[in-house]
Design a protein around this motif. Sequence first.
Motif, mmCIF file in Angstrom:
data_model
loop_
_atom_site.group_PDB
_atom_site.id
_atom_site.type_symbol
_atom_site.label_atom_id
_atom_site.label_comp_id
_atom_site.label_asym_id
_atom_site.label_seq_id
_atom_site.Cartn_x
_atom_site.Cartn_y
_atom_site.Cartn_z
ATOM 1 N N SER A 26 -3.369 9.283 14.019
ATOM 2 C CA SER A 26 -3.825 10.629 14.375
ATOM 3 C C SER A 26 -2.648 11.580 14.464
ATOM 4 O O SER A 26 -2.735 12.739 14.034
ATOM 5 C CB SER A 26 -4.572 10.598 15.716
ATOM 6 O OG SER A 26 -5.691 9.770 15.652
ATOM 7 N N GLY A 27 -1.552 11.093 15.015
ATOM 8 C CA GLY A 27 -0.346 11.918 15.108
ATOM 9 C C GLY A 27 0.187 12.283 13.742
ATOM 10 O O GLY A 27 0.614 13.427 13.506
ATOM 11 N N ILE A 28 0.167 11.322 12.807
ATOM 12 C CA ILE A 28 0.626 11.596 11.441
ATOM 13 C C ILE A 28 -0.265 12.645 10.784
ATOM 14 O O ILE A 28 0.215 13.565 10.110
ATOM 15 C CB ILE A 28 0.642 10.299 10.610
ATOM 16 C CG1 ILE A 28 1.711 9.347 11.145
ATOM 17 C CG2 ILE A 28 0.881 10.605 9.121
ATOM 18 C CD1 ILE A 28 1.675 7.968 10.505
ATOM 19 N N LEU A 29 -1.589 12.504 10.994
ATOM 20 C CA LEU A 29 -2.533 13.456 10.405
ATOM 21 C C LEU A 29 -2.311 14.862 10.946
ATOM 22 O O LEU A 29 -2.223 15.832 10.178
ATOM 23 C CB LEU A 29 -3.966 13.006 10.682
ATOM 24 C CG LEU A 29 -5.067 13.920 10.157
ATOM 25 C CD1 LEU A 29 -5.074 13.949 8.634
ATOM 26 C CD2 LEU A 29 -6.427 13.490 10.674
ATOM 27 N N LEU A 30 -2.219 14.976 12.265
ATOM 28 C CA LEU A 30 -2.104 16.293 12.888
ATOM 29 C C LEU A 30 -0.736 16.934 12.671
ATOM 30 O O LEU A 30 -0.642 18.151 12.488
ATOM 31 C CB LEU A 30 -2.376 16.179 14.397
ATOM 32 C CG LEU A 30 -3.815 15.857 14.798
ATOM 33 C CD1 LEU A 30 -3.900 15.590 16.299
ATOM 34 C CD2 LEU A 30 -4.752 16.990 14.422
ATOM 35 N N ASN A 31 0.311 16.121 12.690
ATOM 36 C CA ASN A 31 1.663 16.664 12.681
ATOM 37 C C ASN A 31 2.326 16.702 11.311
ATOM 38 O O ASN A 31 3.359 17.362 11.148
ATOM 39 C CB ASN A 31 2.554 15.851 13.633
ATOM 40 C CG ASN A 31 2.057 15.915 15.063
ATOM 41 O OD1 ASN A 31 1.631 16.958 15.537
ATOM 42 N ND2 ASN A 31 2.091 14.778 15.747
ATOM 43 N N LEU A 32 1.746 16.016 10.327
ATOM 44 C CA LEU A 32 2.343 16.016 8.991
ATOM 45 C C LEU A 32 1.346 16.375 7.896
ATOM 46 O O LEU A 32 1.552 17.327 7.148
ATOM 47 C CB LEU A 32 2.950 14.634 8.693
ATOM 48 C CG LEU A 32 3.535 14.458 7.276
ATOM 49 C CD1 LEU A 32 4.700 15.418 7.062
ATOM 50 C CD2 LEU A 32 3.958 13.015 7.046
ATOM 51 N N VAL A 33 0.256 15.630 7.815
ATOM 52 C CA VAL A 33 -0.679 15.802 6.698
ATOM 53 C C VAL A 33 -1.374 17.165 6.743
ATOM 54 O O VAL A 33 -1.372 17.908 5.758
ATOM 55 C CB VAL A 33 -1.722 14.663 6.663
ATOM 56 C CG1 VAL A 33 -2.688 14.879 5.505
ATOM 57 C CG2 VAL A 33 -1.020 13.311 6.524
ATOM 58 N N SER A 34 -1.971 17.508 7.881
ATOM 59 C CA SER A 34 -2.683 18.787 7.990
ATOM 60 C C SER A 34 -1.766 19.990 7.758
ATOM 61 O O SER A 34 -2.141 20.930 7.043
ATOM 62 C CB SER A 34 -3.375 18.903 9.349
ATOM 63 O OG SER A 34 -4.446 17.990 9.434
ATOM 64 N N GLY B 164 -10.672 20.495 12.524
ATOM 65 C CA GLY B 164 -9.498 19.952 11.856
ATOM 66 C C GLY B 164 -9.786 18.655 11.137
ATOM 67 O O GLY B 164 -9.649 18.547 9.920
ATOM 68 N N PHE B 165 -10.265 17.647 11.877
ATOM 69 C CA PHE B 165 -10.493 16.329 11.294
ATOM 70 C C PHE B 165 -11.616 16.329 10.263
ATOM 71 O O PHE B 165 -11.500 15.703 9.217
ATOM 72 C CB PHE B 165 -10.829 15.327 12.408
ATOM 73 C CG PHE B 165 -9.623 14.659 12.997
ATOM 74 C CD1 PHE B 165 -8.391 15.274 12.956
ATOM 75 C CD2 PHE B 165 -9.730 13.425 13.600
ATOM 76 C CE1 PHE B 165 -7.274 14.661 13.496
ATOM 77 C CE2 PHE B 165 -8.617 12.802 14.153
ATOM 78 C CZ PHE B 165 -7.391 13.426 14.099
ATOM 79 N N THR C 46 -8.306 14.055 3.740
ATOM 80 C CA THR C 46 -9.697 13.619 3.890
ATOM 81 C C THR C 46 -9.817 12.125 4.178
ATOM 82 O O THR C 46 -10.461 11.735 5.167
ATOM 83 C CB THR C 46 -10.518 13.985 2.644
ATOM 84 O OG1 THR C 46 -10.511 15.413 2.486
ATOM 85 C CG2 THR C 46 -11.948 13.498 2.769
ATOM 86 N N PRO C 47 -9.231 11.242 3.348
ATOM 87 C CA PRO C 47 -9.402 9.809 3.635
ATOM 88 C C PRO C 47 -8.807 9.384 4.976
ATOM 89 O O PRO C 47 -9.422 8.592 5.700
ATOM 90 C CB PRO C 47 -8.683 9.121 2.458
ATOM 91 C CG PRO C 47 -7.787 10.154 1.872
ATOM 92 C CD PRO C 47 -8.461 11.457 2.102
ATOM 93 N N LEU C 48 -7.639 9.923 5.319
ATOM 94 C CA LEU C 48 -7.012 9.528 6.583
ATOM 95 C C LEU C 48 -7.829 10.026 7.776
ATOM 96 O O LEU C 48 -8.027 9.291 8.757
ATOM 97 C CB LEU C 48 -5.579 10.069 6.649
ATOM 98 C CG LEU C 48 -4.738 9.630 7.849
ATOM 99 C CD1 LEU C 48 -4.648 8.109 7.914
ATOM 100 C CD2 LEU C 48 -3.339 10.245 7.765
ATOM 101 N N ALA C 49 -8.311 11.270 7.688
ATOM 102 C CA ALA C 49 -9.117 11.832 8.787
ATOM 103 C C ALA C 49 -10.380 11.018 9.013
ATOM 104 O O ALA C 49 -10.764 10.737 10.161
ATOM 105 C CB ALA C 49 -9.469 13.291 8.482
ATOM 106 N N GLY D 50 -15.383 18.050 18.873
ATOM 107 C CA GLY D 50 -14.051 17.641 18.449
ATOM 108 C C GLY D 50 -13.405 16.608 19.363
ATOM 109 O O GLY D 50 -13.850 16.363 20.488
ATOM 110 N N THR D 51 -12.333 16.033 18.861
ATOM 111 C CA THR D 51 -11.575 15.047 19.632
ATOM 112 C C THR D 51 -10.794 15.692 20.770
ATOM 113 O O THR D 51 -10.368 15.003 21.697
ATOM 114 C CB THR D 51 -10.596 14.301 18.708
ATOM 115 O OG1 THR D 51 -9.796 15.252 17.996
ATOM 116 C CG2 THR D 51 -11.335 13.442 17.708
#
Length: 308
Positions: free
Chosen positions: A39-47, A110-111, A199-202, A265-266
């Motif tokens: 989740s940290g990777i998604l929020l802090n890098l991918v998004s 976001g997710f 998309t796939p990671l989220a 949301g989360t």
Amino acid sequence: MELALITVEKILEMFVILLMGVVIRKCGMVDERSNKHLSGILLNLVSPCVILMSYQIDFDAMLLERLLWTAGLSAISFVLSIFLANFCVRKNGNPDFGVERMAVIYSNCGFMGLPLIEGLLGSEGVFFMTAYITVFNLFVWSHGVMMMSGRASSFAKTMKSLIQPSMVAIFFSLILFVVGIRLPAVVANPLSMIGKMNTPLAMLIAGANLADSDLLASLKRPRIYWLSALKLLIVPAMTLVELMILHPDRTVALTVLIAAACPAGTMGTLFAIQYHKNGHYASELFAITTVLSLLTVSAMVILAGIFL
């Protein structure tokens, strides 16, 4: 109707990945700790990469005007949602009113919203979605914090909480867009590749979260359905009426509507844990609304096709 069919197809695709997330969690391929890291990777890098690349287009004053329109419409939608939650979810004798109001007001834009918008409307939709996310962050880190903590947050603390990767990405991306600076291919291509993981990671992360929820027990609670109806039907219906009255550009309208129609949301779960509220209840609301949204988001897009 064509857009509605595309929406159904995209949601089904996301649902398949969601189920894969459930499977890998049940099989022990990921645990709660590793899912948190993902989740940290998604929020802090991918998004942030998705946001940055959505702004890598030629400057157009009309695009900027439509972006501001999106922000204004998003703010109105949040204000309407806050009034609805305050009216329908009372404090009296309800220790979980903060958790419930949070679930009704703040969506998983976001997710779930960002990958859905990307699949339906492409980079232009993501471009406008950044305005919704900006307004979301402004509201959730001010009103959301005060609602869940039960006390007012200082202006300095609120501003500090807004300094996080997605907001920083929006700020710098907007500067690059207005100034007309395009990133060189050696930088843009890797950022684009990372962004495609969104998309796939989220959905894998969301599926892993769902695997930890007791859905059967949650489905036996009648109040869950009332709150789900508020979040998934009433809030987007109010937003749809707002859009019908103000009649913005179709892409802008669809972006705001789909973002508002997303499930709880989360952030509700994270805030519940942080402020010592009922985190399990927040997770149940997230899980049930996520499952039900597979139907309701498609319904809202069909209504948008008729009325917008």
